[in-house]
Design an enzyme around this catalytic site. Structure first.
Site, short mmCIF file in Angstrom:
data_model
loop_
_atom_site.label_atom_id
_atom_site.label_comp_id
_atom_site.label_asym_id
_atom_site.label_seq_id
_atom_site.Cartn_x
_atom_site.Cartn_y
_atom_site.Cartn_z
N HIS A 47 94.39 96.16 21.21
CA HIS A 47 94.19 95.03 21.03
C HIS A 47 95.52 94.26 21.16
O HIS A 47 96.49 94.79 21.45
CB HIS A 47 93.72 94.49 19.33
CG HIS A 47 94.76 94.90 18.28
ND1 HIS A 47 94.90 94.18 17.17
CD2 HIS A 47 95.64 95.97 18.13
CE1 HIS A 47 95.74 94.70 16.40
NE2 HIS A 47 96.62 95.63 17.07
N CYS B 260 103.35 92.43 18.78
CA CYS B 260 102.04 92.57 18.82
C CYS B 260 101.19 91.80 19.69
O CYS B 260 100.02 91.78 19.90
CB CYS B 260 101.45 92.42 17.48
SG CYS B 260 101.85 94.03 16.34
N HIS C 203 98.27 96.73 22.76
CA HIS C 203 98.72 98.02 22.40
C HIS C 203 97.65 98.62 21.62
O HIS C 203 96.68 98.12 21.27
CB HIS C 203 100.01 97.99 21.61
CG HIS C 203 99.71 97.18 20.25
ND1 HIS C 203 99.62 95.65 20.25
CD2 HIS C 203 99.74 97.36 18.92
CE1 HIS C 203 99.44 95.33 19.20
NE2 HIS C 203 99.27 96.29 18.24
N HIS D 294 95.85 101.92 18.70
CA HIS D 294 95.95 102.30 17.42
C HIS D 294 94.95 103.29 17.18
O HIS D 294 93.91 103.12 18.03
CB HIS D 294 95.93 101.26 16.05
CG HIS D 294 96.69 100.32 16.10
ND1 HIS D 294 97.98 100.58 15.85
CD2 HIS D 294 96.87 99.10 16.40
CE1 HIS D 294 98.78 99.42 15.80
NE2 HIS D 294 98.09 98.59 16.47
N HIS E 25 87.48 103.43 21.69
CA HIS E 25 87.94 103.21 23.27
C HIS E 25 87.60 101.95 23.55
O HIS E 25 87.01 101.84 24.96
CB HIS E 25 87.34 104.37 24.10
CG HIS E 25 88.26 105.68 23.70
ND1 HIS E 25 87.92 106.59 22.69
CD2 HIS E 25 89.30 106.44 24.17
CE1 HIS E 25 88.83 107.58 22.34
NE2 HIS E 25 89.57 107.47 23.64
N GLU F 284 96.13 100.74 9.96
CA GLU F 284 96.42 100.56 11.39
C GLU F 284 97.54 101.83 11.57
O GLU F 284 97.65 102.28 12.61
CB GLU F 284 96.87 99.19 11.40
CG GLU F 284 97.19 99.03 12.89
CD GLU F 284 97.60 97.68 12.94
OE1 GLU F 284 96.75 96.65 13.09
OE2 GLU F 284 98.78 97.39 12.82
#
Length: 141
Positions: A27, A37, A41, A43, A78, A125
């Site tokens: 996201h 952010c 990137h 998670h 994914h 997260e």
């Protein structure tokens, strides 16, 4: 996965089910306030779902664990969260992701005969940061 203890939610239901699951997703938060952010990137999100109810289904479940996994893992794993329609006019923050997961689970539960409620969603997260989402009582009706 390492066993994790999360804050519990008070309730009067006879049964409480907790399901831990995870998925990997990317996201970005397109706002100058988001700092790094802003860039795409990813998670590995860890999610805990808490469900409460008084009645079990014909099999003896509040809900089958694999239905919960399928509802979340299949949807988000994914993927790029920004591409999901529920984030069309919102940034896919961990807070809003937790809220959207709650909506998905609650809709799934409403379609069952025993109608349990999703009482809490926790989305981790990073190893040091997580969000707890709890619906208001009126959201459960």
């Amino acid at each position: 996965m390492m066993q994790q203890f999360y804050p519990s939610v008070p309730h009067d239901y006879r049964f409480e089910l907790n399901k831990d699951l995870n998925f990997s997703a990317a996201h970005f938060i397109p706002s100058a306030d988001a700092g790094q952010c802003q860039e795409m990137h990813g998670h590995t999100y860890f999610v805990n779902v808490t469900i409460g109810g008084d009645e079990l289904d014909a099999t003896g479940f509040l809900i089958d664990f694999k239905k919960l996994k399928r509802a979340i893992h299949k949807k988000y794993d994914h993927s790029v969260l920004n591409n999901h329609p529920e984030f069309e006019n919102k940034f896919p923050t961990t807070e809003l992701l937790a809220e959207q997961i709650w909506h998905s689970i609650q809709e799934l539960l409403k379609a069952t005969d025993n109608r349990p409620d999703c009482l809490q969603i926790i989305v981790r997260e990073t190893p040091t940061s997580y969000v707890v989402y709890r619906p208001r009582k009126e959201d459960l009706q």
